[in-house]
Design a protein around this motif. Structure first.
Motif, PDB file in Angstrom:
ATOM      1  N   MET A 204       0.856  -1.187   0.000  1.00 33.94           N
ATOM      2  CA  MET A 204       0.000   0.000   0.000  1.00 33.94           C
ATOM      3  C   MET A 204       0.892   1.236   0.000  1.00 33.94           C
ATOM      4  O   MET A 204       1.932   1.254   0.641  1.00 33.94           O
ATOM      5  N   SER A 205       0.492   2.301  -0.688  1.00 36.78           N
ATOM      6  CA  SER A 205       1.334   3.478  -0.815  1.00 36.78           C
ATOM      7  C   SER A 205       1.521   4.173   0.524  1.00 36.78           C
ATOM      8  O   SER A 205       0.728   4.024   1.448  1.00 36.78           O
ATOM      9  N   SER A 206       2.596   4.982   0.628  1.00 37.74           N
ATOM     10  CA  SER A 206       2.955   5.597   1.903  1.00 37.74           C
ATOM     11  C   SER A 206       1.930   6.606   2.385  1.00 37.74           C
ATOM     12  O   SER A 206       1.896   6.932   3.573  1.00 37.74           O
ATOM     13  N   ASP A 207       1.074   7.107   1.491  1.00 41.48           N
ATOM     14  CA  ASP A 207       0.126   8.130   1.918  1.00 41.48           C
ATOM     15  C   ASP A 207      -0.922   7.597   2.895  1.00 41.48           C
ATOM     16  O   ASP A 207      -1.650   8.374   3.497  1.00 41.48           O
ATOM     17  N   VAL A 208      -0.985   6.253   3.073  1.00 45.49           N
ATOM     18  CA  VAL A 208      -1.955   5.707   4.007  1.00 45.49           C
ATOM     19  C   VAL A 208      -1.645   6.118   5.435  1.00 45.49           C
ATOM     20  O   VAL A 208      -2.498   6.069   6.304  1.00 45.49           O
ATOM     21  N   PHE A 209      -0.392   6.545   5.703  1.00 44.27           N
ATOM     22  CA  PHE A 209      -0.041   6.930   7.055  1.00 44.27           C
ATOM     23  C   PHE A 209      -0.242   8.423   7.286  1.00 44.27           C
ATOM     24  O   PHE A 209       0.280   8.985   8.250  1.00 44.27           O
ATOM     25  N   ALA A 210      -0.968   9.076   6.394  1.00 46.53           N
ATOM     26  CA  ALA A 210      -1.332  10.468   6.619  1.00 46.53           C
ATOM     27  C   ALA A 210      -2.250  10.560   7.827  1.00 46.53           C
ATOM     28  O   ALA A 210      -2.756   9.564   8.341  1.00 46.53           O
ATOM     29  N   GLU A 211      -2.458  11.794   8.264  1.00 45.86           N
ATOM     30  CA  GLU A 211      -3.287  12.018   9.453  1.00 45.86           C
ATOM     31  C   GLU A 211      -4.658  11.358   9.297  1.00 45.86           C
ATOM     32  O   GLU A 211      -5.330  11.510   8.285  1.00 45.86           O
ATOM     33  N   GLY A 212      -5.083  10.633  10.304  1.00 44.25           N
ATOM     34  CA  GLY A 212      -6.390   9.979  10.293  1.00 44.25           C
ATOM     35  C   GLY A 212      -6.351   8.548   9.809  1.00 44.25           C
ATOM     36  O   GLY A 212      -7.286   7.800  10.050  1.00 44.25           O
ATOM     37  N   ILE A 213      -5.288   8.149   9.128  1.00 47.09           N
ATOM     38  CA  ILE A 213      -5.179   6.775   8.633  1.00 47.09           C
ATOM     39  C   ILE A 213      -4.094   6.077   9.441  1.00 47.09           C
ATOM     40  O   ILE A 213      -2.924   6.444   9.365  1.00 47.09           O
TER      41      ILE A 213
ATOM     42  N   PRO B 246      -2.880   2.205  11.705  1.00 50.00           N
ATOM     43  CA  PRO B 246      -3.145   0.795  12.024  1.00 50.00           C
ATOM     44  C   PRO B 246      -3.554   0.644  13.489  1.00 50.00           C
ATOM     45  O   PRO B 246      -3.483   1.586  14.282  1.00 50.00           O
ATOM     46  N   GLY B 247      -3.985  -0.557  13.824  1.00 51.14           N
ATOM     47  CA  GLY B 247      -4.230  -0.897  15.227  1.00 51.14           C
ATOM     48  C   GLY B 247      -5.375  -0.168  15.883  1.00 51.14           C
ATOM     49  O   GLY B 247      -5.278   0.230  17.053  1.00 51.14           O
TER      50      GLY B 247
ATOM     51  N   ALA C 188      -3.643  -6.024  12.678  1.00 51.43           N
ATOM     52  CA  ALA C 188      -3.416  -4.794  13.445  1.00 51.43           C
ATOM     53  C   ALA C 188      -2.380  -3.889  12.788  1.00 51.43           C
ATOM     54  O   ALA C 188      -2.254  -2.718  13.153  1.00 51.43           O
ATOM     55  N   THR C 189      -1.625  -4.421  11.804  1.00 47.78           N
ATOM     56  CA  THR C 189      -0.620  -3.606  11.111  1.00 47.78           C
ATOM     57  C   THR C 189      -1.192  -2.914   9.878  1.00 47.78           C
ATOM     58  O   THR C 189      -0.494  -2.125   9.245  1.00 47.78           O
ATOM     59  N   VAL C 190      -2.436  -3.215   9.510  1.00 43.07           N
ATOM     60  CA  VAL C 190      -3.031  -2.641   8.300  1.00 43.07           C
ATOM     61  C   VAL C 190      -3.692  -1.306   8.652  1.00 43.07           C
ATOM     62  O   VAL C 190      -4.631  -1.262   9.431  1.00 43.07           O
ATOM     63  N   PRO C 191      -3.219  -0.204   8.084  1.00 42.72           N
ATOM     64  CA  PRO C 191      -3.792   1.100   8.405  1.00 42.72           C
ATOM     65  C   PRO C 191      -5.158   1.296   7.755  1.00 42.72           C
ATOM     66  O   PRO C 191      -5.390   0.863   6.627  1.00 42.72           O
ATOM     67  N   ILE C 192      -6.027   1.973   8.470  1.00 40.23           N
ATOM     68  CA  ILE C 192      -7.368   2.258   7.953  1.00 40.23           C
ATOM     69  C   ILE C 192      -7.802   3.638   8.440  1.00 40.23           C
ATOM     70  O   ILE C 192      -7.373   4.091   9.507  1.00 40.23           O
TER      71      ILE C 192
ATOM     72  N   LEU D  41     -14.481  -3.782   9.480  1.00 39.72           N
ATOM     73  CA  LEU D  41     -13.945  -4.782  10.398  1.00 39.72           C
ATOM     74  C   LEU D  41     -12.591  -4.375  10.959  1.00 39.72           C
ATOM     75  O   LEU D  41     -12.209  -4.804  12.055  1.00 39.72           O
ATOM     76  N   LEU D  42     -11.848  -3.533  10.222  1.00 43.54           N
ATOM     77  CA  LEU D  42     -10.553  -3.056  10.698  1.00 43.54           C
ATOM     78  C   LEU D  42     -10.683  -1.923  11.709  1.00 43.54           C
ATOM     79  O   LEU D  42      -9.685  -1.526  12.315  1.00 43.54           O
ATOM     80  N   GLY D  43     -11.898  -1.388  11.855  1.00 41.67           N
ATOM     81  CA  GLY D  43     -12.106  -0.367  12.870  1.00 41.67           C
ATOM     82  C   GLY D  43     -12.474   1.004  12.364  1.00 41.67           C
ATOM     83  O   GLY D  43     -12.529   1.958  13.151  1.00 41.67           O
ATOM     84  N   ALA D  44     -12.731   1.177  11.065  1.00 41.45           N
ATOM     85  CA  ALA D  44     -13.179   2.473  10.559  1.00 41.45           C
ATOM     86  C   ALA D  44     -14.506   2.852  11.217  1.00 41.45           C
ATOM     87  O   ALA D  44     -15.381   2.002  11.389  1.00 41.45           O
ATOM     88  N   LEU D  45     -14.631   4.112  11.584  1.00 44.30           N
ATOM     89  CA  LEU D  45     -15.854   4.550  12.257  1.00 44.30           C
ATOM     90  C   LEU D  45     -17.017   4.663  11.283  1.00 44.30           C
ATOM     91  O   LEU D  45     -18.114   4.157  11.539  1.00 44.30           O
ATOM     92  N   ASN D  46     -16.775   5.311  10.154  1.00 40.49           N
ATOM     93  CA  ASN D  46     -17.823   5.508   9.147  1.00 40.49           C
ATOM     94  C   ASN D  46     -17.344   4.962   7.811  1.00 40.49           C
ATOM     95  O   ASN D  46     -16.277   5.349   7.329  1.00 40.49           O
ATOM     96  N   VAL D  47     -18.132   4.071   7.233  1.00 40.23           N
ATOM     97  CA  VAL D  47     -17.819   3.525   5.919  1.00 40.23           C
ATOM     98  C   VAL D  47     -19.044   3.703   5.034  1.00 40.23           C
ATOM     99  O   VAL D  47     -20.142   3.243   5.374  1.00 40.23           O
ATOM    100  N   THR D  48     -18.845   4.350   3.890  1.00 44.49           N
ATOM    101  CA  THR D  48     -19.934   4.587   2.947  1.00 44.49           C
ATOM    102  C   THR D  48     -19.563   4.004   1.592  1.00 44.49           C
ATOM    103  O   THR D  48     -18.478   4.276   1.075  1.00 44.49           O
ATOM    104  N   LEU D  49     -20.436   3.198   1.040  1.00 49.01           N
ATOM    105  CA  LEU D  49     -20.264   2.651  -0.305  1.00 49.01           C
ATOM    106  C   LEU D  49     -21.171   3.442  -1.238  1.00 49.01           C
ATOM    107  O   LEU D  49     -22.382   3.532  -1.001  1.00 49.01           O
ATOM    108  N   VAL D  50     -20.595   4.023  -2.268  1.00 46.39           N
ATOM    109  CA  VAL D  50     -21.353   4.866  -3.195  1.00 46.39           C
ATOM    110  C   VAL D  50     -21.330   4.226  -4.579  1.00 46.39           C
ATOM    111  O   VAL D  50     -20.269   3.902  -5.118  1.00 46.39           O
TER     112      VAL D  50
END
Length: 440
Positions: A1-10, A12-13, A271-275, A297-306
């Motif tokens: 996964m690209s490094s931008d996943v570790f931006a603020e708000g994204i 793991p764990g 737990a190592t997968v950022p979300i 399932l990874l712990g996201a608070l709000n998930v919307t499928l559009v």
């Protein structure tokens, strides 16, 4: 996964370890022996069984259920596997609710079909857990076949060709075989390394060699394979992902759903997968649902499928849609992405509502988002391929392409649904046609 996943708000764990184990446990726990007998007893064993017609691999469903009912699950497994060598995986991921079980007489009469998928899993698991491989290689033909792609179509073709006595070399771009089964299916559908276990079992037929990190145009060419082998089967899948066509879609946090699922499937610890906290998934197929459910399932608070059309037009089955809703995924329909907003990384995504004819209504919707997954379809990648039919390789009913000695099947080929079970059937049928040509 690209490094931008570790931006603020994204990050793991988000959950504790016990929660991950519970969230990603088996979606459908297996039947025990008593449950299997009870489920098998509900089958009418129809003479002109509509469930067989509804199965893309033409499994004799009444026969294998009768074999379970009479206490011979290994015989049932051989009935299944003779038609669908990946019957164990298909029992887990096949949309039986829209195929064999939808056609079941019990479903039509009572609204409660025989549990065909779970019974298929019971039989195939019983056999494979013993390490038994019920098929043997035929007498050597001296012919050598190249298979490109170690996904369901390629492995199905390879196994059938090996059974017929041909030597098969399977070339795959990834470090592990399995294709979609290994990299593209939700982790909660195939836990405990089942995909690799099934491949290892399949290879017990012998006569199949795997070559990894081999991709058309990178290390191998189609012409080179045609020169070196007696026949070639292409099961290369669809490697590219369609673009959103929305302003700002190159911002950080906007990634492909297939990459997210692949990263999750290969993670040794969930737990190592950022979300993100606020996740938006764009699309209406199985990949979109798998990504949305797993984000939750990874712990996201709000998930919307559009999705751009109505729920009745979604490729994901009603069961999959209901599963997503039951996990807390919000489904928004008749909306298309217009712009991704944020300073470098996504913060909001803007949609416009459309009517049934995909005409914009002028009404818009903005959703908070720190992570966006694109699941809007994949495209064929590769140079010097056989003639195309639209965006896929053109094939006839036996998988033959426009090039002599080259067959194709699975998602890369025209004509079939993009399902694991369909890919298995196409690989099997192409292998039988190849065998006929190879032995004259």
């Amino acid at each position: 996964m690209s490094s931008d996943v570790f931006a603020e708000g994204i990050k793991p764990g988000r959950l504790d370890q016990e929660s991950y184990e519970a969230q990603f446990s088996d979606l459908h726990p297996p039947l025990d022996a008593h449950e299997a007998l009870v489920a098998a007893d509900r089958c009418y064993f129809c003479h002109d069984a509509p469930c067989i017609t509804a199965c893309p691999t033409d499994i004799d469903i009444p026969l294998f259920i009768r074999q379970i009912a009479t206490g011979t699950p290994d015989a049932a497994a051989k009935t299944i596997l003779s038609q669908n060598i990946m019957g164990g995986m298909c029992a887990r991921v096949c949309p039986t609710e829209t195929l064999c079980e939808e056609a079941c007489v019990r479903e039509l009469a009572e609204g409660k079909p025989v549990l065909i998928g779970q019974l298929q899993r019971y039989a195939t698991d019983h056999l494979q857990e013993q390490g038994i491989h019920p098929f043997e290689r035929g007498a050597a033909t001296g012919k050598k076949v190249a298979v490109v792609g170690a996904g369901p179509a390629g492995l199905s073709a390879a196994h059938r060709l090996a059974m017929m006595g041909h030597d098969v070399v399977v070339h795959d771009a990834r470090p592990k075989p399995g294709g979609l089964n290994e990299y593209g299916i939700a982790a909660y559908k195939t836990p405990d390394g089942f995909a690799q276990g099934e491949v290892d079992w399949l290879l017990k037929i012998g006569g199949i060699t795997l070559q990894h990190d081999a991709k058309l145009g990178q290390g191998i060419t189609l012409q080179g394979l045609r020169d070196a082998y007696d026949a070639v089967f292409l099961g290369i899948g669809l490697g590219g992902v369609n673009a959103l066509g929305a302003e700002g879609e190159d911002k950080g946090g906007v990634t492909d759903a297939v990459d997210f699922i692949a990263d999750l499937r290969q993670a040794s610890d969930f737990a190592t997968v950022p979300i993100g906290r606020d996740v938006v998934v764009i699309g209406g197929g199985m990949t979109a649902v798998d990504a949305a459910v797993q984000a939750k399932l990874l712990g996201a608070l709000n998930v919307t499928l559009v999705y751009r059309r109505g729920r009745d037009r979604m490729n994901a089955s009603a069961f999959e849609q209901d599963l997503a809703a039951s996990k807390g995924v919000r489904i928004v329909t008749h909306a298309v992405p217009k712009a991704v907003h944020g300073n470098g990384a996504v913060r909001e995504i803007e949609f416009e509502y459309v009517d049934e004819d995909m005409n914009g209504t002028g009404q818009t919707l903005r959703l908070a988002a720190d992570q966006v997954f694109k699941a809007i379809g994949q495209t064929l990648e590769g140079d010097d391929l056989p003639e195309l039919d639209g965006r896929k390789i053109k094939v006839d009913g036996t998988g033959r392409t426009s090039l002599d000695g080259v067959w194709a099947g699975g998602d890369c080929a025209s004509g079939g649904d993009d399902l694991t079970v369909t890919a298995v059937a196409e690989g099997r049928d192409a292998a039988m046609d190849m065998h006929g040509v190879l032995v004259g």
